[in-house]
Design an enzyme around this catalytic site. Structure first.
Site, PDB file in Angstrom:
ATOM      1  N   SER A 130       1.065 -16.859   1.908  1.00  0.00           N
ATOM      2  CA  SER A 130       1.523 -15.591   2.481  1.00  0.00           C
ATOM      3  C   SER A 130       1.017 -15.443   3.902  1.00  0.00           C
ATOM      4  O   SER A 130      -0.084 -15.895   4.222  1.00  0.00           O
ATOM      5  CB  SER A 130       0.976 -14.423   1.629  1.00  0.00           C
TER       6      SER A 130
ATOM      7  N   GLY B 254       0.810  -1.219   0.000  1.00  0.00           N
ATOM      8  CA  GLY B 254       0.000   0.000   0.000  1.00  0.00           C
ATOM      9  C   GLY B 254       0.844   1.270   0.000  1.00  0.00           C
ATOM     10  O   GLY B 254       2.001   1.265   0.424  1.00  0.00           O
TER      11      GLY B 254
ATOM     12  N   ARG C 152      -5.080  -5.811  13.179  1.00  0.00           N
ATOM     13  CA  ARG C 152      -3.781  -6.356  13.582  1.00  0.00           C
ATOM     14  C   ARG C 152      -3.113  -5.401  14.552  1.00  0.00           C
ATOM     15  O   ARG C 152      -3.520  -4.244  14.680  1.00  0.00           O
ATOM     16  CB  ARG C 152      -2.910  -6.566  12.355  1.00  0.00           C
TER      17      ARG C 152
ATOM     18  N   GLY D  21       7.072 -13.648   1.464  1.00  0.00           N
ATOM     19  CA  GLY D  21       7.388 -13.577   2.893  1.00  0.00           C
ATOM     20  C   GLY D  21       8.864 -13.813   3.156  1.00  0.00           C
ATOM     21  O   GLY D  21       9.321 -14.956   3.209  1.00  0.00           O
TER      22      GLY D  21
ATOM     23  N   GLY E   3       8.010  -7.999  -1.204  1.00  0.00           N
ATOM     24  CA  GLY E   3       7.313  -6.787  -0.768  1.00  0.00           C
ATOM     25  C   GLY E   3       8.320  -5.725  -0.357  1.00  0.00           C
ATOM     26  O   GLY E   3       8.699  -4.863  -1.145  1.00  0.00           O
TER      27      GLY E   3
ATOM     28  N   LYS F 266      -5.019 -14.803  -1.699  1.00  0.00           N
ATOM     29  CA  LYS F 266      -3.724 -14.446  -1.080  1.00  0.00           C
ATOM     30  C   LYS F 266      -3.836 -14.531   0.442  1.00  0.00           C
ATOM     31  O   LYS F 266      -4.703 -13.877   1.041  1.00  0.00           O
ATOM     32  CB  LYS F 266      -3.331 -13.019  -1.487  1.00  0.00           C
TER      33      LYS F 266
ATOM     34  N   GLN G 279      -4.795  -6.289  -6.434  1.00  0.00           N
ATOM     35  CA  GLN G 279      -5.044  -6.919  -5.127  1.00  0.00           C
ATOM     36  C   GLN G 279      -6.278  -6.291  -4.510  1.00  0.00           C
ATOM     37  O   GLN G 279      -6.408  -5.069  -4.462  1.00  0.00           O
ATOM     38  CB  GLN G 279      -3.829  -6.735  -4.212  1.00  0.00           C
TER      39      GLN G 279
ATOM     40  N   TYR H 265      -8.793  -5.746  -1.275  1.00  0.00           N
ATOM     41  CA  TYR H 265      -9.346  -5.844   0.076  1.00  0.00           C
ATOM     42  C   TYR H 265     -10.841  -5.648  -0.087  1.00  0.00           C
ATOM     43  O   TYR H 265     -11.277  -4.566  -0.487  1.00  0.00           O
ATOM     44  CB  TYR H 265      -8.813  -4.725   0.976  1.00  0.00           C
TER      45      TYR H 265
HETATM   46  C1  LIG Z   1       4.281  -1.728   3.867  1.00  0.00           C
HETATM   47  C2  LIG Z   1       3.515  -2.931   3.394  1.00  0.00           C
HETATM   48  C3  LIG Z   1       2.251  -2.764   2.867  1.00  0.00           C
HETATM   49  C4  LIG Z   1       1.528  -3.863   2.414  1.00  0.00           C
HETATM   50  N1  LIG Z   1       0.307  -3.659   1.840  1.00  0.00           N
HETATM   51  C5  LIG Z   1      -0.385  -4.728   1.376  1.00  0.00           C
HETATM   52  C6  LIG Z   1      -1.633  -4.539   0.731  1.00  0.00           C
HETATM   53  O1  LIG Z   1      -2.094  -3.424   0.548  1.00  0.00           O
HETATM   54  N2  LIG Z   1      -2.302  -5.648   0.318  1.00  0.00           N
HETATM   55  C7  LIG Z   1      -1.804  -6.924   0.483  1.00  0.00           C
HETATM   56  O2  LIG Z   1      -2.437  -7.898   0.080  1.00  0.00           O
HETATM   57  N3  LIG Z   1      -0.600  -7.112   1.062  1.00  0.00           N
HETATM   58  C8  LIG Z   1       0.122  -6.062   1.495  1.00  0.00           C
HETATM   59  N4  LIG Z   1       1.344  -6.258   2.068  1.00  0.00           N
HETATM   60  C9  LIG Z   1       1.903  -7.625   2.117  1.00  0.00           C
HETATM   61  C10 LIG Z   1       2.703  -7.938   0.847  1.00  0.00           C
HETATM   62  O3  LIG Z   1       1.864  -8.050  -0.263  1.00  0.00           O
HETATM   63  C11 LIG Z   1       3.493  -9.242   0.991  1.00  0.00           C
HETATM   64  O4  LIG Z   1       2.612 -10.276   1.368  1.00  0.00           O
HETATM   65  C12 LIG Z   1       4.644  -9.151   1.973  1.00  0.00           C
HETATM   66  O5  LIG Z   1       5.190  -7.862   1.996  1.00  0.00           O
HETATM   67  C13 LIG Z   1       5.738 -10.140   1.591  1.00  0.00           C
HETATM   68  O6  LIG Z   1       6.744 -10.166   2.557  1.00  0.00           O
HETATM   69  P1  LIG Z   1       8.125  -9.348   2.451  1.00  0.00           P
HETATM   70  O7  LIG Z   1       7.794  -7.913   2.677  1.00  0.00           O
HETATM   71  O8  LIG Z   1       8.922  -9.954   3.553  1.00  0.00           O
HETATM   72  O9  LIG Z   1       8.717  -9.588   1.090  1.00  0.00           O
HETATM   73  C14 LIG Z   1       2.087  -5.162   2.512  1.00  0.00           C
HETATM   74  C15 LIG Z   1       3.366  -5.325   3.034  1.00  0.00           C
HETATM   75  C16 LIG Z   1       4.091  -4.228   3.459  1.00  0.00           C
HETATM   76  C17 LIG Z   1       5.488  -4.442   3.972  1.00  0.00           C
END
Ligand SMILES: Cc1cc2nc3c(=O)[nH]c(=O)nc-3n(C[C@H](O)[C@H](O)[C@H](O)COP(=O)(O)O)c2cc1C
Length: 403
Positions: free
Chosen positions: A284, A117, A200, A318, A340, A262, A165, A167
């Protein structure tokens, strides 16, 4: 920038640094003062350190945070040490090819950009810069519901279809409106995120927000994200805790996009996703940002790959920080791997050029692992190339566990 220096000094004296270092490699905190060109950065951990210097503390906290004590976050990194590569020799690897096609998404690398995001919180180039980097390097991109940039502009910057993606809101007609807008904009699949039905507890984020002295209301105007344009979001929740598996069929009634789920962490749910018509799943735990004390996603993968049994593609994310991490997941049954935080570190550090550098670094590491293991193509990386040692190998110096 005196407040930046103070913040780094605070970090150096704080248990938080130990928290960060516990799942990263050791990098000196002020490396960004010396590395001013993305080409000088040699791994994603250095990019993280530079990003930490450039991104405002509260925003860095939002990026870095896990939940509660960040145990799931660290489990994502630690999990990789359980699995070791079994390289084969004297195979012709002179024509390596990293390309993949997942549900029609063609990419030059199996490393996908996960939905994250509010890219605008990390660099003014935001999602446009990320999309241009993805285009330059041929990576597939999944755009967050919470994007700071309208989806149409992101698709234009990427110059190819992306995935959206979702929500789901707690008003179905709003969910439908978002799906239809994404599809009209050129998204070919939707990833429904199902791992945050009830909020969360992001403590690390709250701690770093306390260190930030800026006036948040200067930028946080309370305006809804671009995907909600034309929808009155007052009182509308960004999650629907009443969702059950029939949501896949309901989505398919209103969109022709492929539907991926997801946030899968166990084999039984992966089987239910297939049964209920999902076109793909993303293994994830939201980058350790949903539930505390989950397994690392790589440790979830064997039971999930077993349950899916090749019927639909599996994407996993992840804690992927090295090409060898990506390689292990591909060997264990993933069709692609999501990152991410790493690409956001690149964005925060250097904008588009930083994202490109992160992708180059990870692709190079993956390429070396593939060639060094006797597997020139993604399809050639099978289960024989990884062994589950059944225990985690501690790594690090002076008794500190570093991954
Ligand atoms: C700052 C941040 C914002 C995120 N925003 C979303 C989001 O809007 N929607 C979503 O499905 N996952 C979101 N995620 C999760 C990522 O899609 C992903 O699952 C995760 O970052 C993967 O792990 P990594 O950061 O260790 O690579 C977000 C992760 C981070 C770090």
């Amino acid at each position: 920038m005196p407040h930046r220096r103070d913040f780094l000094k605070f970090l150096a004296a704080s248990p938080l640094l130990t928290e960060f270092s516990a799942f990263a490699q050791e990098v000196e905190a002020t490396i960004g003062e010396r590395l001013t060109n993305p080409s000088e950065v040699i791994n994603v951990f250095e990019m993280e350190a530079i990003a930490r210097e450039k991104i405002p503390p509260a925003h860095f906290g939002y990026l870095a945070t896990g939940v509660d004590g960040d145990i799931t976050l660290r489990a994502n990194r630690a999990g990789f040490t359980r699995f070791q590569i079994r390289p084969r020799r004297l195979v012709d690897v002179s024509q390596p090819d990293l390309s993949v096609n997942v549900l029609g998404a063609e990419a030059r690398s199996p490393i996908f950009l996960c939905p994250v995001g509010s890219h605008g919180a990390f660099h003014p180039e935001a999602e446009r810069g990320v999309a241009r980097a993805a285009a330059a390097k041929g990576h597939h991109m999944i755009l967050s519901t919470q994007s700071s940039t309208p989806i149409e502009a992101v698709v234009a910057a990427r110059g190819a279809p992306i995935w959206f993606q979702l929500y789901p809101t707690d008003r179905w007609e709003y969910t439908v409106a978002m799906l239809q807008r994404a599809e009209a904009a050129g998204s070919t699949a939707v990833c429904l995120t199902i791992d945050l039905p009830a909020g969360r507890n992001t403590e690390t984020s709250q701690v770093l927000t306390r260190q930030d002295t800026r006036t948040c209301s200067n930028c946080h105007t309370g305006q809804a994200k671009p995907i909600f344009e034309g929808l009155n979001m007052r009182g509308v929740g960004l999650n629907d805790p009443s969702l059950t598996w029939n949501v896949i069929a309901r989505m398919k009634e209103v969109t022709d996009m492929k539907v991926l789920i997801k946030g899968i962490e166990v084999g039984a749910d992966a089987a239910l996703a297939v049964q209920n018509g999902a076109d793909g799943i993303v293994v994830s735990n939201h980058g350790g940002r949903a539930i505390e004390s989950d397994r690392g996603t790589i440790e979830c993968l064997p039971e999930i790959a077993n349950a899916v049994n090749g019927r639909i593609p599996i994407i996993i994310d992840g804690g992927f920080r090295r090409g060898s991490d990506v390689y292990k997941a591909l060997a264990m049954g993933a069709s692609a791997v999501g990152i991410g935080r790493p690409y956001i570190w690149g964005l925060g550090a250097f904008g588009q050029a930083g994202v490109e550098r992160v992708l180059d670094l990870l692709n190079r590491e993956l390429l070396i692992t593939m060639q060094g293991s006797g597997t020139p193509t993604i399809d050639s990386i099978g289960p024989d190339y990884v062994l589950d040692a059944g225990y985690r190998v501690p790594r690090g110096r002076l008794g500190r566990e570093l991954f």
